[in-house]
Design a protein around this motif. Structure first.
Motif, PDB file in Angstrom:
ATOM      1  N   ALA A 165     -46.576 112.280 -61.386  1.00 17.51           N
ATOM      2  CA  ALA A 165     -47.232 111.348 -60.377  1.00 17.51           C
ATOM      3  C   ALA A 165     -46.411 110.111 -60.248  1.00 17.51           C
ATOM      4  N   ARG A 166     -46.619 109.244 -59.461  1.00 13.04           N
ATOM      5  CA  ARG A 166     -46.054 107.962 -59.342  1.00 13.04           C
ATOM      6  C   ARG A 166     -46.987 106.849 -59.323  1.00 13.04           C
ATOM      7  N   ILE A 167     -46.955 105.597 -59.903  1.00 11.76           N
ATOM      8  CA  ILE A 167     -47.581 104.406 -59.818  1.00 11.76           C
ATOM      9  C   ILE A 167     -46.721 103.610 -58.833  1.00 11.76           C
ATOM     10  N   VAL A 168     -47.425 103.423 -57.625  1.00 10.84           N
ATOM     11  CA  VAL A 168     -46.765 102.550 -56.591  1.00 10.84           C
ATOM     12  C   VAL A 168     -47.378 101.135 -56.739  1.00 10.84           C
ATOM     13  N   GLU A 169     -46.423  99.997 -56.889  1.00 15.13           N
ATOM     14  CA  GLU A 169     -47.130  98.707 -57.018  1.00 15.13           C
ATOM     15  C   GLU A 169     -46.800  98.057 -55.569  1.00 15.13           C
ATOM     16  N   MET A 170     -47.725  97.331 -55.209  1.00 14.69           N
ATOM     17  CA  MET A 170     -47.824  96.466 -54.031  1.00 14.69           C
ATOM     18  C   MET A 170     -47.575  94.857 -54.322  1.00 14.69           C
ATOM     19  N   ASP A 180     -51.279  90.654 -55.065  1.00 11.22           N
ATOM     20  CA  ASP A 180     -52.443  90.588 -56.131  1.00 11.22           C
ATOM     21  C   ASP A 180     -52.308  91.529 -57.274  1.00 11.22           C
ATOM     22  N   GLY A 181     -50.850  91.923 -57.393  1.00 10.68           N
ATOM     23  CA  GLY A 181     -50.478  93.157 -58.580  1.00 10.68           C
ATOM     24  C   GLY A 181     -51.613  94.400 -58.217  1.00 10.68           C
ATOM     25  N   GLN A 182     -51.751  94.538 -56.686  1.00  9.87           N
ATOM     26  CA  GLN A 182     -52.419  95.837 -56.572  1.00  9.87           C
ATOM     27  C   GLN A 182     -51.345  97.078 -56.594  1.00  9.87           C
ATOM     28  N   TRP A 183     -52.011  98.232 -57.069  1.00  7.48           N
ATOM     29  CA  TRP A 183     -51.153  99.350 -57.442  1.00  7.48           C
ATOM     30  C   TRP A 183     -52.170 100.506 -57.199  1.00  7.48           C
ATOM     31  N   GLY A 184     -51.294 101.782 -57.241  1.00  7.34           N
ATOM     32  CA  GLY A 184     -52.212 102.998 -57.118  1.00  7.34           C
ATOM     33  C   GLY A 184     -51.316 104.115 -57.220  1.00  7.34           C
ATOM     34  N   PHE A 185     -52.148 105.134 -57.782  1.00 12.20           N
ATOM     35  CA  PHE A 185     -51.356 106.409 -58.159  1.00 12.20           C
ATOM     36  C   PHE A 185     -51.082 107.259 -56.872  1.00 12.20           C
ATOM     37  N   VAL A 186     -49.998 107.821 -56.764  1.00  9.57           N
ATOM     38  CA  VAL A 186     -49.729 108.646 -56.008  1.00  9.57           C
ATOM     39  C   VAL A 186     -49.157 110.343 -56.354  1.00  9.57           C
ATOM     40  N   TYR A 187     -50.163 111.069 -55.844  1.00 10.60           N
ATOM     41  CA  TYR A 187     -49.671 112.393 -56.089  1.00 10.60           C
ATOM     42  C   TYR A 187     -48.963 113.239 -55.124  1.00 10.60           C
ATOM     43  N   GLN A 188     -48.659 114.448 -55.368  1.00  5.58           N
ATOM     44  CA  GLN A 188     -48.014 115.337 -54.259  1.00  5.58           C
ATOM     45  C   GLN A 188     -48.816 115.677 -53.137  1.00  5.58           C
ATOM     46  N   GLN A 189     -50.098 115.454 -53.275  1.00  2.00           N
ATOM     47  CA  GLN A 189     -51.367 115.583 -52.124  1.00  2.00           C
ATOM     48  C   GLN A 189     -51.660 114.338 -51.523  1.00  2.00           C
ATOM     49  N   THR A 190     -51.187 113.222 -52.041  1.00  2.00           N
ATOM     50  CA  THR A 190     -51.343 112.038 -51.282  1.00  2.00           C
ATOM     51  C   THR A 190     -50.504 111.612 -50.161  1.00  2.00           C
ATOM     52  N   GLU A 217     -61.254 109.153 -51.948  1.00  2.00           N
ATOM     53  CA  GLU A 217     -61.041 108.014 -52.920  1.00  2.00           C
ATOM     54  C   GLU A 217     -61.053 106.616 -52.297  1.00  2.00           C
ATOM     55  N   CYS A 218     -59.956 106.322 -51.629  1.00  2.00           N
ATOM     56  CA  CYS A 218     -59.663 105.023 -51.188  1.00  2.00           C
ATOM     57  C   CYS A 218     -58.364 104.882 -50.387  1.00  2.00           C
ATOM     58  N   GLU A 219     -57.953 103.884 -49.871  1.00  2.00           N
ATOM     59  CA  GLU A 219     -56.697 103.660 -49.099  1.00  2.00           C
ATOM     60  C   GLU A 219     -56.200 102.528 -49.308  1.00  2.00           C
ATOM     61  N   PHE A 220     -55.052 102.236 -49.818  1.00  2.00           N
ATOM     62  CA  PHE A 220     -54.291 100.851 -50.000  1.00  2.00           C
ATOM     63  C   PHE A 220     -53.178 100.672 -49.273  1.00  2.00           C
TER      64      PHE A 220
END
Ligand SMILES: [Zn+2]
Length: 172
Positions: free
Chosen positions: A143-148, A151-161, A122-125
């Motif tokens: 799951a978790r939404i991890v905010e960075m 620029d308000g960057q964020w992404g989903f983190v699942y167990q397999q991430t 998918e992607c890497e951030f």
């Protein structure tokens, strides 16, 4: 054949250093030299001594300098994987074959740390984590939404991430 009696030498020396109030630097250098000398004589029960002094960060560091760490040993909920990272590590669990999985409940500890999140194809951030929010996926799993920070960057983190704590490349 290994040699188990090293503990009888190491433990009283380490204990004496603590009782006498030796500085961290002194504890570290004496213990590190002693660990090396004992291992040269095939000491193979170092983990028992490490376990005894696991609350003394200087002594733990002396073991670490010699490549001996207390392992996390967390097991994957479904697969026969056991984590070989150092105990209390941040980021994903990882076994000796490189399999990784993430304990979502521990992600809060990543706030203000610089992390790299690898989502496979998918992607890497990456960035400094500012917030972690639980969310429920449509399949009912969490799951978790991890905010960075940037620029308000964020992404989903699942167990397999895979989540890895790294140095900030900008050195901030
Ligand atoms: Zn682990």
């Amino acid at each position: 054949m290994g040699w188990a009696s090293g503990n009888e030498i190491f433990d009283p020396v380490a204990e004496t250093l603590i009782i006498e109030g030796a500085s961290d630097a002194l504890k570290k250098s004496v213990c590190s030299a002693l660990i090396k000398a004992l291992r040269d004589r095939d000491w193979d029960t170092e983990d028992e001594s490490l376990g005894m002094f696991e609350h003394d960060e200087a002594i733990v560091e002396a073991f670490r300098q010699n490549g001996i760490i207390l392992e996390c040993h967390e097991e994957h909920p479904e697969n026969p994987w056991q984590c070989e990272e150092e105990r209390n590590h941040c980021g994903s669990h990882r076994d000796d074959l490189g399999n990784t999985w993430t304990d979502l409940g521990s992600l809060d500890r990543l706030i203000s740390k610089f992390v790299q999140i690898d989502k496979g194809s998918e992607c890497e951030f990456q960035g400094v984590v500012t917030n972690v929010q639980p969310v429920e996926q449509s399949n009912g799993k969490s799951a978790r939404i991890v905010e960075m920070e940037h620029d308000g960057q964020w992404g989903f983190v699942y167990q397999q991430t895979a989540v890895k704590v790294t140095e900030n490349p900008e050195g901030e």
